[in-house]
Design an enzyme around this catalytic site. Structure first.
Site, PDB file in Angstrom:
ATOM      1  N   ARG A  16     -13.358  10.681  23.905  1.00  0.00           N
ATOM      2  CA  ARG A  16     -14.197   9.724  23.181  1.00  0.00           C
ATOM      3  C   ARG A  16     -14.866   8.726  24.116  1.00  0.00           C
ATOM      4  O   ARG A  16     -14.470   8.550  25.264  1.00  0.00           O
ATOM      5  CB  ARG A  16     -13.349   8.946  22.171  1.00  0.00           C
ATOM      6  CG  ARG A  16     -12.837   9.764  21.019  1.00  0.00           C
ATOM      7  CD  ARG A  16     -11.921   8.931  20.137  1.00  0.00           C
ATOM      8  NE  ARG A  16     -10.690   8.560  20.831  1.00  0.00           N
ATOM      9  CZ  ARG A  16      -9.828   7.646  20.401  1.00  0.00           C
ATOM     10  NH1 ARG A  16     -10.086   6.976  19.292  1.00  0.00           N
ATOM     11  NH2 ARG A  16      -8.725   7.390  21.084  1.00  0.00           N
ATOM     12  N   LYS A  75      -9.037   3.787  25.923  1.00  0.00           N
ATOM     13  CA  LYS A  75      -7.588   3.870  26.031  1.00  0.00           C
ATOM     14  C   LYS A  75      -7.099   3.253  27.338  1.00  0.00           C
ATOM     15  O   LYS A  75      -7.859   2.671  28.100  1.00  0.00           O
ATOM     16  CB  LYS A  75      -7.142   5.329  25.905  1.00  0.00           C
ATOM     17  CG  LYS A  75      -7.511   5.958  24.563  1.00  0.00           C
ATOM     18  CD  LYS A  75      -6.906   5.219  23.380  1.00  0.00           C
ATOM     19  CE  LYS A  75      -5.440   5.487  23.221  1.00  0.00           C
ATOM     20  NZ  LYS A  75      -4.867   4.885  21.993  1.00  0.00           N
ATOM     21  N   HIS A  93      -3.132  -2.615  23.317  1.00  0.00           N
ATOM     22  CA  HIS A  93      -1.783  -2.438  22.755  1.00  0.00           C
ATOM     23  C   HIS A  93      -0.785  -3.334  23.480  1.00  0.00           C
ATOM     24  O   HIS A  93       0.264  -2.890  23.952  1.00  0.00           O
ATOM     25  CB  HIS A  93      -1.355  -0.974  22.838  1.00  0.00           C
ATOM     26  CG  HIS A  93      -2.304  -0.029  22.182  1.00  0.00           C
ATOM     27  ND1 HIS A  93      -2.518  -0.018  20.820  1.00  0.00           N
ATOM     28  CD2 HIS A  93      -3.137   0.927  22.703  1.00  0.00           C
ATOM     29  CE1 HIS A  93      -3.420   0.903  20.518  1.00  0.00           C
ATOM     30  NE2 HIS A  93      -3.809   1.478  21.638  1.00  0.00           N
ATOM     31  N   GLN A  98       5.190  -4.675  23.171  1.00  0.00           N
ATOM     32  CA  GLN A  98       5.370  -3.361  23.772  1.00  0.00           C
ATOM     33  C   GLN A  98       5.607  -3.516  25.274  1.00  0.00           C
ATOM     34  O   GLN A  98       4.998  -4.348  25.929  1.00  0.00           O
ATOM     35  CB  GLN A  98       4.140  -2.477  23.556  1.00  0.00           C
ATOM     36  CG  GLN A  98       3.773  -2.248  22.092  1.00  0.00           C
ATOM     37  CD  GLN A  98       2.672  -3.158  21.608  1.00  0.00           C
ATOM     38  OE1 GLN A  98       2.620  -4.334  21.978  1.00  0.00           O
ATOM     39  NE2 GLN A  98       1.790  -2.623  20.778  1.00  0.00           N
ATOM     40  N   ARG A 127     -11.168  -9.709   9.674  1.00  0.00           N
ATOM     41  CA  ARG A 127     -11.336  -8.270   9.480  1.00  0.00           C
ATOM     42  C   ARG A 127     -11.922  -7.643  10.737  1.00  0.00           C
ATOM     43  O   ARG A 127     -12.871  -8.173  11.318  1.00  0.00           O
ATOM     44  CB  ARG A 127     -12.255  -7.972   8.289  1.00  0.00           C
ATOM     45  CG  ARG A 127     -11.685  -8.403   6.950  1.00  0.00           C
ATOM     46  CD  ARG A 127     -12.683  -8.135   5.835  1.00  0.00           C
ATOM     47  NE  ARG A 127     -13.084  -6.742   5.774  1.00  0.00           N
ATOM     48  CZ  ARG A 127     -12.411  -5.802   5.102  1.00  0.00           C
ATOM     49  NH1 ARG A 127     -11.292  -6.122   4.454  1.00  0.00           N
ATOM     50  NH2 ARG A 127     -12.831  -4.553   5.078  1.00  0.00           N
ATOM     51  N   ARG A 195      -9.133   1.855   5.956  1.00  0.00           N
ATOM     52  CA  ARG A 195      -9.901   2.895   6.640  1.00  0.00           C
ATOM     53  C   ARG A 195      -9.049   4.122   6.929  1.00  0.00           C
ATOM     54  O   ARG A 195      -9.453   5.262   6.709  1.00  0.00           O
ATOM     55  CB  ARG A 195     -10.448   2.341   7.966  1.00  0.00           C
ATOM     56  CG  ARG A 195     -11.555   1.309   7.853  1.00  0.00           C
ATOM     57  CD  ARG A 195     -11.873   0.814   9.254  1.00  0.00           C
ATOM     58  NE  ARG A 195     -13.069  -0.020   9.304  1.00  0.00           N
ATOM     59  CZ  ARG A 195     -13.152  -1.180   9.932  1.00  0.00           C
ATOM     60  NH1 ARG A 195     -12.075  -1.668  10.523  1.00  0.00           N
ATOM     61  NH2 ARG A 195     -14.276  -1.857   9.957  1.00  0.00           N
TER      62      ARG A 195
END
Length: 349
Positions: A16, A75, A93, A98, A127, A195
């Site tokens: 992507r 990513k 992330h 994490q 949002r 979504r």
């Protein structure tokens, strides 16, 4: 002059990209400079970007980019511990305790750079302004159906790959189900109005799978929810947070149940807020499920880059959502970028 540097993705199976050639042309027309790295795996080829006016760079050259360049990817970066002096636009992330995220934030602190996390680009009402969620839901439901089909054949879900289109993915699933006369179980979708849940429901609808759709109203009482065990397929489409209830008890595999496959599309197994505590690691394209109980089988699908299975459609959709905000990069102290930077400062310390 704002300089956007579109880096190549280094993760396996990640084809992507967050901007299309038309988007590059729009940024350049507004006076920005755009550099696009060559890539061995990007679904959209390089030449149209160059024709739109972008400069070309070698794959991975972002590490030596001018310090004022904005490095734009999707990513994770290579986890090599090096300091990060640039501003990065990506999915980090990093804000839910994490372990990988803590290391990433430490690298930003050491290098003096900043993270503009795409997950936290939000409007005034909180949002998200751009997300791959629909395609995560669609692809995640598809892999979960593959896992159900594999169980009926006495097997475990085989490796998955990319598809040229959603139509091609649905056609392959339908062919396998019809060829082997498989009975796909009914599905419960939690987060059905978002979504991700919409994408999951659309995949189920296209395959004729009966679905029960839950959202906030149905989970407001807190979990775990024994009703989940009454469905053959459970699709979790809720991004976990401190207020998220546990949906499935940790001992679900040992209980009497119809449930045979959990599609944890939200996929946050290392978070302390994980609402599906029956497994502890993400699955992969090569091994799409982890079997958490043998008799009767209970498999969990938890791939964390599901939209990459449909790289062209998901890239074009996401890029279209994000472009209006990329056009505002000249004023990063305001709006969605200002809010993303404030979030970074709050967590980076």
């Amino acid at each position: 002059m704002t300089h956007l540097w579109v880096r190549a993705e280094n993760r396996d199976n990640e084809e992507r990209v967050g901007i299309t050639p038309d988007g590059v042309a729009a940024l350049i027309a507004q006076g920005m400079r755009v550099t696009v790295e060559d890539s061995r795996q990007r679904a959209l080829p390089l030449q149209p970007y160059l024709e739109a006016g972008a400069d070309r760079a070698d794959e991975g050259a972002w590490v030596d980019a001018p310090r004022d360049a904005l490095i734009f990817g999707l990513k994770e970066l290579p986890d090599d511990g090096t300091p990060l002096p640039h501003r990065h636009i990506m999915f980090g992330h990093a804000y839910k305790d994490q372990a990988d995220g803590k290391r990433l934030l430490a690298r930003f602190r050491e290098g003096g750079g900043a993270l503009y996390d795409l997950e936290y680009l939000v409007d005034e009402d909180g949002r998200r302004v751009a997300a791959f969620g629909y395609w995560a839901g669609f692809a995640g439901a598809a892999v979960s159906v593959m896992a159900c089909a594999a169980q009926q054949r006495g097997a475990v879900c085989p490796a998955v790959g990319t598809y040229t289109s959603a139509d091609a993915l649905v056609a392959e699933l339908r062919h396998g189900i019809n060829r082997d006369a498989l009975a796909v179980p009914d599905a419960l979708i939690i987060g059905a109005l978002g979504r991700v849940g919409t994408g999951a429901a659309d995949l189920c609808d296209r395959l004729g799978i009966a679905t029960t759709k839950w959202d906030m109203a149905e989970t407001a009482s807190g979990g775990p929810f024994p009703q989940v065990l009454e469905h053959g397929l459970f699709l979790n489409c809720i991004l976990a947070g401190p207020q998220t209830p546990v949906f499935v008890p940790a001992d679900a595999g040992k209980r009497t149940r119809a449930l045979s496959v959990i599609g944890d599309i939200a996929c946050d197994p290392t978070s302390p807020f994980n609402p599906v505590p029956v497994y502890d690691r993400a699955t992969t394209w090569d091994a799409p499920v982890v079997r958490v109980q043998d008799a009767p089988p209970l498999d969990v699908m938890a791939i964390d880059n599901l939209p990459a299975m449909l790289p062209v459609e998901s890239s074009e959709d996401f890029a279209g959502q994000l472009l209006p905000h990329l056009l505002a990069l000249d004023a990063m102290e305001d709006g969605v970028w200002g809010r993303a930077h404030a979030m970074f400062k709050r967590h980076a310390g």
